[in-house]
Motif scaffolding. Structure first.
Motif, PDB file in Angstrom:
ATOM      1  N   ILE A  74     -49.558  15.700 -15.618  1.00  9.84           N
ATOM      2  CA  ILE A  74     -50.046  16.084 -16.949  1.00  9.84           C
ATOM      3  C   ILE A  74     -51.570  16.097 -16.975  1.00  9.84           C
ATOM      4  N   ALA A  75     -52.202  15.139 -16.283  1.00 10.38           N
ATOM      5  CA  ALA A  75     -53.664  15.122 -16.215  1.00 10.38           C
ATOM      6  C   ALA A  75     -54.198  16.368 -15.522  1.00 10.38           C
ATOM      7  N   ALA A  76     -53.479  16.839 -14.511  1.00  7.29           N
ATOM      8  CA  ALA A  76     -53.904  18.058 -13.824  1.00  7.29           C
ATOM      9  C   ALA A  76     -53.821  19.270 -14.754  1.00  7.29           C
ATOM     10  N   ARG A  96     -40.342  18.554  -8.117  1.00 14.63           N
ATOM     11  CA  ARG A  96     -39.511  17.551  -8.794  1.00 14.63           C
ATOM     12  C   ARG A  96     -40.295  16.858  -9.901  1.00 14.63           C
ATOM     13  N   VAL A  97     -41.530  16.461  -9.604  1.00 10.06           N
ATOM     14  CA  VAL A  97     -42.353  15.825 -10.630  1.00 10.06           C
ATOM     15  C   VAL A  97     -42.571  16.782 -11.802  1.00 10.06           C
ATOM     16  N   ALA A  98     -42.889  18.027 -11.490  1.00 10.05           N
ATOM     17  CA  ALA A  98     -43.077  19.008 -12.557  1.00 10.05           C
ATOM     18  C   ALA A  98     -41.829  19.156 -13.411  1.00 10.05           C
ATOM     19  N   SER A  99     -40.659  19.079 -12.776  1.00 12.86           N
ATOM     20  CA  SER A  99     -39.410  19.234 -13.529  1.00 12.86           C
ATOM     21  C   SER A  99     -39.183  18.082 -14.497  1.00 12.86           C
ATOM     22  N   MET A 100     -39.767  16.916 -14.195  1.00 11.01           N
ATOM     23  CA  MET A 100     -39.577  15.755 -15.064  1.00 11.01           C
ATOM     24  C   MET A 100     -40.497  15.766 -16.282  1.00 11.01           C
ATOM     25  N   VAL A 101     -41.557  16.537 -16.228  1.00  7.35           N
ATOM     26  CA  VAL A 101     -42.464  16.623 -17.382  1.00  7.35           C
ATOM     27  C   VAL A 101     -42.330  17.952 -18.112  1.00  7.35           C
TER      28      VAL A 101
END
Length: 207
Positions: A74-76, A96-101
């Motif tokens: 999210i900071a990026a 995967r991280v992107a999919s969680m946010v």
């Protein structure tokens, strides 16, 4: 903080994070970014803190649990400050991280979609340890590009997972986790698959 490819005034920007073990300028990420840039996208790549620290000679620490990286993703997005339509995603763990946010950002109108290049549905050799629970209810329009022999989730395994109808999957014949095929087996080159990927992302993004 970012590596950029593609036209500065592109209609759509794609933000990509790297996988667990390789940096944002790895050969596979660079090739994917260049293919997407060739299709007219503005592509931005960034690194999570643990990977960036390796460039300064810090100890090679393993990546944290994927969910611990959500705030950094999210900071990026905040730092990128894209003014037009934004698609987020990444390679393997980055996707995967992107999919969680994604869903919270999509509901806020901050992103238009999610692009995962080689999603890690489960660890290699451990098909029972699925990383799919949140994908069943995903509301963000999503495209997953997956090789048919990806050891993190094959074409035989993935259809059994009960994924959200918002998820489209592009299967690349004989592709591995980096989407690379064996040309003697499949008749396709890595460049062929990247061109197919970029064309599919262009068509999907227009929807």
């Amino acid at each position: 903080m970012f590596l950029f490819d593609g036209p500065e005034k592109a209609d759509v920007t794609i933000l990509l994070a790297h996988g667990a073990g390789a940096p944002m300028d790895s050969a596979s990420m660079t090739a994917a970014a260049e293919a997407l840039a060739g299709a007219g996208f503005r592509v931005a790549r960034f690194e999570f803190d643990y990977m960036a620290a390796r460039r300064t000679g810090a100890a090679r620490t393993p990546p944290p649990r994927a969910e611990k990286l959500n705030p950094q993703y999210i900071a990026a997005i905040d730092a990128l400050g894209a003014t037009g339509p934004l698609i987020i995603g990444g390679k393997s763990m980055g996707g995967r991280v992107a999919s969680m946010v994604a869903d919270e950002l999509f509901a806020q109108g901050r992103i238009r979609g999610l692009l995962c290049l080689g999603y890690p549905f489960h660890p290699p050799g451990k098909p029972g340890q699925l990383r799919t629970a949140h994908l069943a209810e995903l509301k963000t329009p999503t495209l997953i590009v997956q090789g048919t022999r990806d050891e993190f989730g094959t074409r035989e395994e993935v259809p059994t997972y009960g994924l959200s109808p918002e998820i489209d999957i592009l299967w690349l014949e004989d592709g591995d986790h980096d989407l690379k095929p064996r040309k003697r087996v499949s008749g396709f080159s890595a460049a062929d698959h990247l061109a197919t990927m970029a064309g599919a992302v262009s068509t999907w993004a227009k929807r």
